[in-house]
Write an enzyme that holds these catalytic residues in place. Structure first.
Site, PDB file in Angstrom:
ATOM      1  CE1 TYR A   1      -3.323  -2.694   0.110  1.00  0.00           C
ATOM      2  CE2 TYR A   1      -3.779  -2.166   2.387  1.00  0.00           C
ATOM      3  CZ  TYR A   1      -4.048  -2.908   1.256  1.00  0.00           C
ATOM      4  OH  TYR A   1      -5.044  -3.845   1.293  1.00  0.00           O
TER       5      TYR A   1
ATOM      6  N   GLY B   1     -18.401   2.067  -3.762  1.00  0.00           N
ATOM      7  CA  GLY B   1     -19.217   3.280  -3.772  1.00  0.00           C
ATOM      8  C   GLY B   1     -20.628   3.068  -4.285  1.00  0.00           C
TER       9      GLY B   1
END
Length: 328
Positions: free
Chosen positions: A53, A221
C-alpha cells in the site's frame, strides 16, 4: 463501539477495522494521522495495512513502496498508541523487481516481515495476512516460515485474504498436522451486491473458526447513495456509470428503503455486514476525517428482521451455501 473475538481466538477487535490503502496514495500523511487519531479516539482498535500500500493499486503494479506502513509507523512512534491497537499487515505482493521479491516462499516471507517491522517501527505484527493464495509454494514451506516468525515473537496470528473455501480448508488441515494454530481470519470482498463468498468461503470460515473481515463493504461506492449523489450533480466514473445502469432498479429500491429508515445508504450497507454472524469486523477505508466520522453511525444501527429480509430481496445472494444453493 462493540468488540468481538477474532475468529476462535481470545483476541478482541472492534467491529470496524481501519483500512489504510489510501494512505500515501490519495490521502496525505497529515490527514492519515488525523484519521488514525479519530479512529482510535472513537474505539477502533484494529488497523490494517499491507506492504504494497502507498501506490495506486492496479493489476500491473510492478512493486510496492511501503509508504502506508511508514506513515503508520511514524504515527505509532508519535502517538504512543502501539499497545492500544491490533496491528495487521500483509505479505505476497511484489516489493521489488527480483524473482523472489513476491509471493509466499519462506525466503520472501522472512524478508517481507523484517521490512514491514522496520517500516512500522514495531517489534511485532499482531495479525500477518497472506494477501493472496500462492499455488506455487507448498503449505509445508509456508507454515514452517510462519511458525518460525511466531516462535521469534515477530507475529502473533496468521490470516488469509482472497482465499477460496478450498484454500482455507487445505491450509487448516496442514496446520493441524503440524500442531500449529493456522489461520484465524479471512479478508474477502463481501457486500450486499457481491455475495459469492456465501457459497463456500463463509461455511469454511465458520467450520475452521476464522473471523471474516469483509473488504469493499460499499461495493466501490455503489452502495453509498450513488443515485442521490447523481441527482445532486455529482459525476461518476465511466465504470460506476455502467454499474449504475446495470443495477438501476435495485439501487432505486435500496435507496428508497434507506430513506424510509432515515439512514444513509452507506451506513445501512455497513450495518448489514455487521448483522452477519460470521463477520467479526468490517474494513473501512476513509480518505478524509469527515468520511471517518460518518462511518461510526453504522455500528449503532439495528436492522429489524423484516428490513434484513427486504435487503435480501433487493440484493439476493447466491441462494445459500454450497451445494444446497445449486443442487438438491
Amino acid at each position: 463501539m462493540q468488540y468481538k473475538n477474532l475468529g476462535r481466538t481470545g483476541l478482541k477487535v472492534s467491529e470496524l477495522t481501519l483500512g489504510t490503502m489510501n494512505f500515501g496514495n490519495v490521502t496525505d500523511e497529515t490527514t492519515s494521522y488525523q484519521i488514525m487519531d479519530a479512529a482510535t479516539d472513537n474505539g477502533i482498535n484494529f488497523i490494517d495495512t499491507a506492504d504494497v500500500y502507498g501506490l495506486p493499486q492496479s493489476p500491473d503494479i510492478q512493486q510496492g513502496n511501503g509508504l502506508s506502513e511508514e506513515i503508520i509507523g511514524r504515527w505509532l512512534a508519535q502517538s504512543g498508541k502501539r499497545d492500544q491497537i491490533v496491528l495487521a499487515t500483509k505479505v505476497y505482493q511484489p516489493m521489488g523487481l527480483g524473482p523472489n521479491d513476491r509471493r509466499l516462499s519462506a525466503y520472501h516471507i522472512r524478508k517481507a516481515c523484517e521490512d514491514s517491522l522496520r517500516r512500522l517501527k514495531t517489534d511485532r505484527i499482531d495479525v500477518y495476512f497472506m494477501h493472496h493464495i500462492d499455488r506455487l509454494t507448498p503449505w509445508e514451506e509456508i507454515w514452517q516460515a510462519m511458525e518460525l516468525l511466531v516462535q521469534q515473537g515477530k507475529i502473533l496470528y496468521v490470516g488469509s485474504s482472497n482465499f477460496a473455501g478450498w484454500d482455507i480448508a487445505t491450509a487448516q488441515e496442514m496446520a493441524k498436522s503440524r500442531h500449529f494454530m493456522g489461520l484465524v481470519a479471512e479478508q474477502s470482498i463481501y457486500n450486499l451486491n457481491t455475495r459469492t463468498i456465501e457459497l463456500e468461503v463463509i461455511p469454511s470460515c465458520r467450520y475452521h473458526g476464522l473471523g471474516l473481515i469483509p473488504w469493499s463493504p460499499l461495493g466501490g461506492g455503489l452502495l453509498g447513495g450513488v443515485l442521490k449523489k447523481a441527482s445532486e450533480g455529482r459525476r461518476a466514473s465511466p465504470g460506476m456509470m455502467k454499474q449504475i445502469q446495470q443495477h438501476a432498479s435495485q439501487l432505486q429500491a435500496y435507496e428508497s428503503l434507506c430513506e424510509q429508515l432515515n439512514e444513509d445508504p452507506a451506513d445501512v450497507a455497513l450495518a448489514w455486514l455487521l448483522h452477519q454472524s460470521v463477520v467479526t469486523s468490517s474494513l473501512i477505508g476513509p480518505r478524509t476525517v469527515e468520511q471517518m466520522q460518518k462511518m461510526f453511525r453504522s455500528v449503532e444501527i439495528k436492522l429489524a428482521p423484516e428490513t434484513l429480509k427486504q435487503l435480501d430481496e433487493i440484493w439476493p445472494g447466491p441462494g445459500g451455501e454450497a451445494p444446497q444453493a445449486y443442487a438438491w
